[in-house]
Design a protein around this motif. Structure first.
Motif, mmCIF file in Angstrom:
data_model
loop_
_atom_site.group_PDB
_atom_site.id
_atom_site.type_symbol
_atom_site.label_atom_id
_atom_site.label_comp_id
_atom_site.label_asym_id
_atom_site.label_seq_id
_atom_site.Cartn_x
_atom_site.Cartn_y
_atom_site.Cartn_z
ATOM 1 N N SER A 278 23.622 2.255 11.660
ATOM 2 C CA SER A 278 24.776 2.669 11.699
ATOM 3 C C SER A 278 25.525 2.562 10.414
ATOM 4 O O SER A 278 26.441 3.334 10.114
ATOM 5 C CB SER A 278 25.599 1.812 12.540
ATOM 6 N N ALA A 279 24.550 2.259 9.435
ATOM 7 C CA ALA A 279 25.233 2.471 7.817
ATOM 8 C C ALA A 279 24.743 3.674 7.324
ATOM 9 O O ALA A 279 25.212 3.770 5.808
ATOM 10 C CB ALA A 279 24.928 1.176 7.237
ATOM 11 N N VAL A 280 23.936 4.453 7.788
ATOM 12 C CA VAL A 280 23.627 5.720 7.294
ATOM 13 C C VAL A 280 24.171 6.767 8.032
ATOM 14 O O VAL A 280 23.218 7.530 8.993
ATOM 15 C CB VAL A 280 21.910 5.567 7.004
ATOM 16 N N PRO A 281 25.261 7.348 7.847
ATOM 17 C CA PRO A 281 25.690 8.377 8.758
ATOM 18 C C PRO A 281 24.975 9.650 8.552
ATOM 19 O O PRO A 281 24.670 10.394 9.575
ATOM 20 C CB PRO A 281 27.144 8.716 8.428
ATOM 21 N N LYS B 57 0.754 -1.226 -0.017
ATOM 22 C CA LYS B 57 0.047 -0.175 -0.044
ATOM 23 C C LYS B 57 0.935 1.299 0.001
ATOM 24 O O LYS B 57 0.447 2.270 -0.663
ATOM 25 C CB LYS B 57 -0.808 -0.145 1.116
ATOM 26 N N TYR B 58 2.121 1.160 0.732
ATOM 27 C CA TYR B 58 2.815 2.570 0.642
ATOM 28 C C TYR B 58 4.400 2.156 0.583
ATOM 29 O O TYR B 58 4.837 0.997 0.844
ATOM 30 C CB TYR B 58 2.710 2.891 2.113
ATOM 31 N N PRO B 59 5.023 3.208 0.110
ATOM 32 C CA PRO B 59 6.415 3.022 0.211
ATOM 33 C C PRO B 59 6.819 2.934 1.745
ATOM 34 O O PRO B 59 6.240 3.480 2.641
ATOM 35 C CB PRO B 59 6.976 4.373 -0.226
ATOM 36 N N MET B 60 8.011 1.802 2.059
ATOM 37 C CA MET B 60 8.153 1.434 3.475
ATOM 38 C C MET B 60 9.547 1.336 3.742
ATOM 39 O O MET B 60 10.386 0.903 2.887
ATOM 40 C CB MET B 60 7.628 0.355 4.021
ATOM 41 N N TYR B 61 10.070 2.150 4.720
ATOM 42 C CA TYR B 61 11.550 2.026 5.120
ATOM 43 C C TYR B 61 11.404 1.052 6.612
ATOM 44 O O TYR B 61 10.641 1.419 7.303
ATOM 45 C CB TYR B 61 11.908 3.044 5.518
ATOM 46 N N VAL B 62 12.364 0.012 6.529
ATOM 47 C CA VAL B 62 12.470 -0.861 7.988
ATOM 48 C C VAL B 62 13.748 -0.669 8.382
ATOM 49 O O VAL B 62 14.753 -0.986 7.716
ATOM 50 C CB VAL B 62 12.131 -2.059 7.561
ATOM 51 N N VAL B 63 13.853 -0.145 9.578
ATOM 52 C CA VAL B 63 15.256 0.087 10.008
ATOM 53 C C VAL B 63 15.605 -0.975 11.189
ATOM 54 O O VAL B 63 14.906 -1.247 11.831
ATOM 55 C CB VAL B 63 15.219 1.445 10.703
ATOM 56 N N ILE B 64 16.750 -1.451 10.853
ATOM 57 C CA ILE B 64 17.433 -2.271 11.820
ATOM 58 C C ILE B 64 18.183 -1.487 12.799
ATOM 59 O O ILE B 64 19.365 -0.983 12.391
ATOM 60 C CB ILE B 64 18.290 -3.483 11.032
ATOM 61 N N ALA B 65 17.712 -1.073 13.870
ATOM 62 C CA ALA B 65 18.284 0.001 14.756
ATOM 63 C C ALA B 65 19.485 -0.420 15.604
ATOM 64 O O ALA B 65 19.061 -0.584 16.852
ATOM 65 C CB ALA B 65 16.891 0.380 15.782
ATOM 66 N N ASP B 66 20.579 -0.820 15.026
ATOM 67 C CA ASP B 66 21.414 -1.179 15.580
ATOM 68 C C ASP B 66 22.133 -0.146 16.677
ATOM 69 O O ASP B 66 22.596 -0.589 17.895
ATOM 70 C CB ASP B 66 22.910 -1.916 14.885
ATOM 71 N N TYR B 67 22.180 0.985 16.292
ATOM 72 C CA TYR B 67 22.613 1.929 17.323
ATOM 73 C C TYR B 67 22.011 2.110 18.672
ATOM 74 O O TYR B 67 22.430 2.226 19.743
ATOM 75 C CB TYR B 67 22.752 3.212 16.680
ATOM 76 N N GLN B 68 20.507 1.908 18.604
ATOM 77 C CA GLN B 68 19.648 1.833 19.689
ATOM 78 C C GLN B 68 19.815 0.534 20.658
ATOM 79 O O GLN B 68 19.306 0.716 21.672
ATOM 80 C CB GLN B 68 18.332 1.881 19.259
ATOM 81 N N VAL B 69 20.580 -0.492 20.359
ATOM 82 C CA VAL B 69 20.764 -1.678 20.998
ATOM 83 C C VAL B 69 21.480 -1.041 22.457
ATOM 84 O O VAL B 69 21.452 -1.586 23.595
ATOM 85 C CB VAL B 69 21.626 -2.593 20.505
ATOM 86 N N ILE B 70 22.475 -0.062 22.256
ATOM 87 C CA ILE B 70 23.252 0.314 23.456
ATOM 88 C C ILE B 70 22.620 1.374 24.153
ATOM 89 O O ILE B 70 23.356 1.972 25.088
ATOM 90 C CB ILE B 70 24.648 0.705 22.947
ATOM 91 N N THR B 71 21.398 1.833 23.992
ATOM 92 C CA THR B 71 20.587 2.922 24.885
ATOM 93 C C THR B 71 20.318 2.177 26.266
ATOM 94 O O THR B 71 20.601 2.959 27.260
ATOM 95 C CB THR B 71 19.379 3.034 24.303
ATOM 96 N N ASP B 72 20.167 0.812 26.338
ATOM 97 C CA ASP B 72 19.991 0.238 27.716
ATOM 98 C C ASP B 72 20.621 -0.777 27.971
ATOM 99 O O ASP B 72 20.443 -1.632 28.834
ATOM 100 C CB ASP B 72 18.482 -0.324 27.697
ATOM 101 N N ARG B 73 21.883 -1.091 27.250
ATOM 102 C CA ARG B 73 22.946 -2.090 27.770
ATOM 103 C C ARG B 73 24.330 -1.490 27.288
ATOM 104 O O ARG B 73 24.431 -0.632 26.628
ATOM 105 C CB ARG B 73 22.680 -3.350 27.118
#
Length: 320
Positions: free
Chosen positions: A82-85, A33-49
């Motif tokens: 992390s691949a999209v500075p 139905k729509y253009p879609m972007y799916v982010v694998i948010a690897d930088y966000q893994v280190i927000t809480d660990r």
């Protein structure tokens, strides 16, 4: 402006049945139905660990799960944070648009801090909602599928977009949250279904592993199986899982089992889940880790092209 969907996951482990019914099935529908972007948010893994864990293995596994459930990389841009500075560079001007007090009051940040595995809260945790705003706005996202707990992040994104537009000129749309009817599946131990707690059925689990997990699921001593979410939450959760997999009301399944007890319930749930996951497991076997790396590289390139354009617009609007 045409609508664009932004969604994604943190690569902290394999995706499970709760993810499928909570978000993945919806993404498969939305991709047509729509253009879609799916982010694998690897930088966000280190927000809480403190450390990201087996990050590359988790990223590959996540992408293979996406392919297995039917997310089509020809329709969807799947990319690694992390691949999209240029996306991450948007964080700097965006942070200037919100106050420390506003970030501190964010209820999702408060909850994440309360459940953090770190000894001390790091600065990235406070910027987490603004980082998510960059994820959404880099592609001019207008629709964000979220659960109720993520609504505050969408509000922060709208706040950032509105203040940027007011200060520098109209660049960003104001995204809207997409709230669907998402069933909340509990873990097989009665707690929150989680990759890290060992109480979830991974989409990539074998039939034997699935059976073993369901055998250990909590129930109660009453042999009459009824669907009662208030007084019998563990039994109701198993009936809900079976109902989702079979496409039937859980009350009907409870009536079918009747007085045959927890053993019959677990046997039915096991067969329902394994039957449901067979085509997903088969599709996963069709793809190799090399396929996943190639698809991710192509998605990263497309996402970066989009981010470069947006960053150029931002810098021009700000006068840099």
């Amino acid at each position: 402006m045409n609508d664009v969907v932004l969604t994604g996951d943190r690569p902290t482990g394999l995706l499970h049945l709760g993810h499928y019914f909570g978000s993945l099935a919806n993404r498969v529908e939305l991709q047509d139905k729509y253009p879609m972007y799916v982010v694998i948010a690897d930088y966000q893994v280190i927000t809480d660990r403190d450390v990201p864990g087996q990050i590359q293995r988790n990223i590959t596994g996540l992408l293979l799960d996406y392919l297995a459930v039917g997310i089509d990389p020809d329709k969807v841009t799947i990319f690694q944070h992390s691949a999209v500075p240029e996306l991450n560079q948007l964080l700097l001007p965006f942070l200037s648009l919100v106050s420390v007090a506003e970030l501190s009051r964010n209820p999702t940040v408060k909850d994440e801090i309360a459940h953090s595995s770190q000894g001390a809260v790091n600065g990235l945790m406070f910027t987490y909602p603004v980082h998510q705003a960059a994820d959404i706005l880099f592609c001019k996202g207008t629709l964000v599928p979220v659960g109720k707990d993520q609504l505050p992040h969408v509000e922060v994104t709208r706040l950032v977009a509105r203040r940027f537009n007011e200060r520098y000129g109209a660049v960003f749309p104001l995204p809207e949250a997409m709230m669907g009817e998402r069933p909340l599946l509990k873990g097989l131990d009665g707690g929150k279904m989680s990759k890290s707690r060992g109480n979830a059925i991974a989409l990539s689990a074998t039939e034997d592993e699935t059976a073993a997990l369901i055998r250990r699921a909590r129930t109660d001593a009453d042999r009459l199986i009824t669907f009662d979410e208030t007084h019998r939450p563990e039994v109701a959760n198993l009936l809900t899982i079976a109902g989702l997999c079979l496409g039937r009301p859980p009350q009907d399944i409870a009536a079918e089992i009747g007085h045959r007890g927890a053993a019959a319930l677990k046997s039915l749930v096991t067969e329902a889940v394994n039957e449901f996951l067979r085509p997903i497991r088969a599709r996963r076997r069709e793809h190799s880790e090399a396929d996943a790396r190639r698809i991710l590289a192509e998605g990263n390139e497309r996402a970066r092209e989009r981010a470069i354009t947006t960053l150029q617009e931002v810098r021009a609007a700000m006068g840099f």
